[in-house]
Design a protein around this motif. Structure first.
Motif, PDB file in Angstrom:
ATOM      1  N   GLY A   1       0.806  -1.213   0.000  1.00  0.00           N
ATOM      2  CA  GLY A   1       0.000   0.000   0.000  1.00  0.00           C
ATOM      3  C   GLY A   1       0.837   1.260   0.000  1.00  0.00           C
ATOM      4  N   ILE A   2       1.942   1.230   0.743  1.00  0.00           N
ATOM      5  CA  ILE A   2       2.767   2.430   0.880  1.00  0.00           C
ATOM      6  C   ILE A   2       3.566   2.709  -0.389  1.00  0.00           C
ATOM      7  CG2 ILE A   2       4.730   3.429   2.141  1.00  0.00           C
ATOM      8  CD1 ILE A   2       3.746   1.828   4.594  1.00  0.00           C
ATOM      9  N   ILE A   3       4.103   1.669  -1.029  1.00  0.00           N
ATOM     10  CA  ILE A   3       4.987   1.911  -2.177  1.00  0.00           C
ATOM     11  C   ILE A   3       4.248   1.913  -3.510  1.00  0.00           C
ATOM     12  CG2 ILE A   3       6.937   0.913  -0.933  1.00  0.00           C
ATOM     13  CD1 ILE A   3       6.736  -1.543  -2.709  1.00  0.00           C
ATOM     14  N   GLY A   4       2.915   1.974  -3.488  1.00  0.00           N
ATOM     15  CA  GLY A   4       2.173   2.259  -4.715  1.00  0.00           C
ATOM     16  C   GLY A   4       1.625   1.077  -5.479  1.00  0.00           C
ATOM     17  N   ILE A   5       1.902  -0.151  -5.045  1.00  0.00           N
ATOM     18  CA  ILE A   5       1.413  -1.318  -5.784  1.00  0.00           C
ATOM     19  C   ILE A   5      -0.115  -1.393  -5.726  1.00  0.00           C
ATOM     20  CG2 ILE A   5       1.379  -3.842  -5.816  1.00  0.00           C
ATOM     21  CD1 ILE A   5       4.315  -3.782  -4.988  1.00  0.00           C
ATOM     22  N   ASN A   6      -0.673  -1.134  -4.545  1.00  0.00           N
ATOM     23  CA  ASN A   6      -2.129  -1.126  -4.419  1.00  0.00           C
ATOM     24  C   ASN A   6      -2.773  -0.060  -5.296  1.00  0.00           C
ATOM     25  OD1 ASN A   6      -1.745  -3.121  -2.566  1.00  0.00           O
ATOM     26  ND2 ASN A   6      -2.559  -2.003  -0.815  1.00  0.00           N
TER      27      ASN A   6
ATOM     28  N   LEU B   1      10.593   6.271  -1.576  1.00  0.00           N
ATOM     29  CA  LEU B   1      10.274   7.577  -2.155  1.00  0.00           C
ATOM     30  C   LEU B   1       9.636   7.443  -3.534  1.00  0.00           C
ATOM     31  CD1 LEU B   1      13.477   9.582  -1.124  1.00  0.00           C
ATOM     32  CD2 LEU B   1      11.203   9.690  -0.098  1.00  0.00           C
ATOM     33  N   VAL B   2      10.193   6.564  -4.365  1.00  0.00           N
ATOM     34  CA  VAL B   2       9.611   6.339  -5.698  1.00  0.00           C
ATOM     35  C   VAL B   2       8.216   5.751  -5.566  1.00  0.00           C
ATOM     36  CG1 VAL B   2       9.818   4.964  -7.810  1.00  0.00           C
ATOM     37  CG2 VAL B   2      11.833   6.099  -6.873  1.00  0.00           C
ATOM     38  N   GLY B   3       8.049   4.800  -4.642  1.00  0.00           N
ATOM     39  CA  GLY B   3       6.740   4.182  -4.440  1.00  0.00           C
ATOM     40  C   GLY B   3       5.704   5.171  -3.969  1.00  0.00           C
ATOM     41  N   VAL B   4       6.060   6.037  -3.035  1.00  0.00           N
ATOM     42  CA  VAL B   4       5.132   7.066  -2.564  1.00  0.00           C
ATOM     43  C   VAL B   4       4.770   8.015  -3.702  1.00  0.00           C
ATOM     44  CG1 VAL B   4       4.901   9.061  -1.041  1.00  0.00           C
ATOM     45  CG2 VAL B   4       5.851   6.933  -0.158  1.00  0.00           C
ATOM     46  N   GLY B   5       5.765   8.346  -4.533  1.00  0.00           N
ATOM     47  CA  GLY B   5       5.492   9.205  -5.684  1.00  0.00           C
ATOM     48  C   GLY B   5       4.507   8.570  -6.655  1.00  0.00           C
ATOM     49  N   PHE B   6       4.695   7.281  -6.947  1.00  0.00           N
ATOM     50  CA  PHE B   6       3.764   6.579  -7.829  1.00  0.00           C
ATOM     51  C   PHE B   6       2.374   6.498  -7.207  1.00  0.00           C
ATOM     52  CE2 PHE B   6       7.342   5.076 -10.363  1.00  0.00           C
ATOM     53  CZ  PHE B   6       6.766   4.956 -11.623  1.00  0.00           C
TER      54      PHE B   6
END
Length: 335
Positions: free
Chosen positions: A94-99, A157-162
């Motif tokens: 959830g945090i790194i953008g996969i969700n 950081l990249v995941g949060v950006g996505f």
């Protein structure tokens, strides 16, 4: 070699968590706007209840409870894998953008493609998997360095950006959609458990039946991937191939879960950390504990959330975020 006392502790914890899940499920069935009294629960379960009692138990309460347990297990296992292959204790689907990637693909499918009601539940995990896999590959590429491999801080950081970018894209997609479809996407974003029917259970079960044993079989490999890049290569494993395989497994688990529960974060962050604190960092020890912890945490959050406010309650995703966000900040400051 794992110490026998640690193995006994793990087995005791697994037994205690199993009892805790059953106890919480038993309490949850008797709570809510429509409920079955506790003294009528066992007779209804064995087919001796009234029509109303059987409808509430088998069509409303039981499917929802089973879905939350299965989805929590999938998210916890996904987070455990991601933390291992990225060597990042803050990794969570959830945090790194996969969700969020899975959510965008579900939104596109729901808004722009004709939907066959009979196959809708079974198509959603596949649609979510495609979106989540594309997102994970992009995050992996942007976080990877030929010199140093995966950069843990850069990955977050990249995941949060996505995640933020996909949230904005989701708003654009629903801005011109029909009111009914907008309501569905809004509930999905909030992490409302919406797939509360038996077809959704049959849709998620095969993913868990295949991927949980595969992950447990690969647990020693996850231990090696958690070491530094030179050490992992030195022991003779194909780091990139194994890491990509486990990334696909983590993405599939997260996608299958969020396709029926909505955008729920932090389960994959908290459950592995709690399990590691209990039985240590070895994958074969903490992963089974994390799986049961994840199932219990999501079921507990949903049970509390749906009984706080009547009749709709508070979405499970928001309840988990109220706990998980401070926990994430604590880990961020600690690490």
């Amino acid at each position: 070699m794992i110490h026998p006392d640690l193995i006994k502790k793990q087995r005791l914890l697994l037994m205690m968590l199993s009892v805790l899940i059953l106890l919480t499920a038993f309490i949850g069935i008797g709570l809510g706007y429509s409920s079955v009294s506790y003294d009528r629960l066992l007779p209804t379960l064995f087919g001796y209840g009234s029509f109303k009692e059987e409808f509430i138990l088998f069509s409303i309460r039981l499917p929802r409870i089973i879905i939350t347990i299965l989805a929590g297990m999938a998210l916890a296992l996904s987070g455990s894998i991601l933390q291992g292959i990225t060597r990042n204790d803050l990794a969570d689907p959830g945090i790194i953008g996969i969700n969020s990637g899975a959510g965008v693909s579900i939104a596109v499918f729901f808004l722009f493609f004709p939907i066959d009601a009979a196959s809708f539940a079974y198509l959603l995990p596949i649609v979510a998997f495609v979106g989540a896999l594309l997102t994970a590959c992009l995050i992996y590429l942007f976080s990877y360095s030929k010199r140093n491999g995966i950069q843990p801080v850069r990955l977050v950081l990249v995941g949060v950006g996505f995640s933020m970018a996909f949230s904005g894209l989701m708003i654009i997609l629903i801005s011109a959609a029909e009111r009914q479809k907008v309501d569905f996407i809004a509930k999905w974003l909030a992490g409302s458990i919406w797939g509360t029917d038996w077809p959704f259970i049959w849709a998620i079960v095969p993913w868990l039946v295949v991927l949980i044993p595969l992950t447990l079989y690969k647990s020693q490999m996850l231990n090696l991937l958690g070491l530094s890049e030179p050490v992992s290569i030195g022991v003779g494993i194909s780091v990139n191939r194994e890491r990509f395989l486990m990334l696909i497994v983590a993405v599939a688990l997260a996608a299958s879960a969020v396709s029926v529960t909505g955008g729920i974060a932090f389960i994959g962050l908290m459950a592995p950390h709690m399990a590691k604190a209990l039985v240590g960092p070895r994958s074969q020890m903490f992963i089974p504990v994390a799986i049961l912890l994840g199932g219990w945490l999501l079921m507990l959050a949903d049970t509390i959330g749906r009984n706080i406010l009547e009749p709709d309650g508070i979405p499970a995703g928001i309840m988990i975020a109220l706990i998980g966000a401070p926990y994430f900040m604590y880990l961020l400051l600690k690490k």
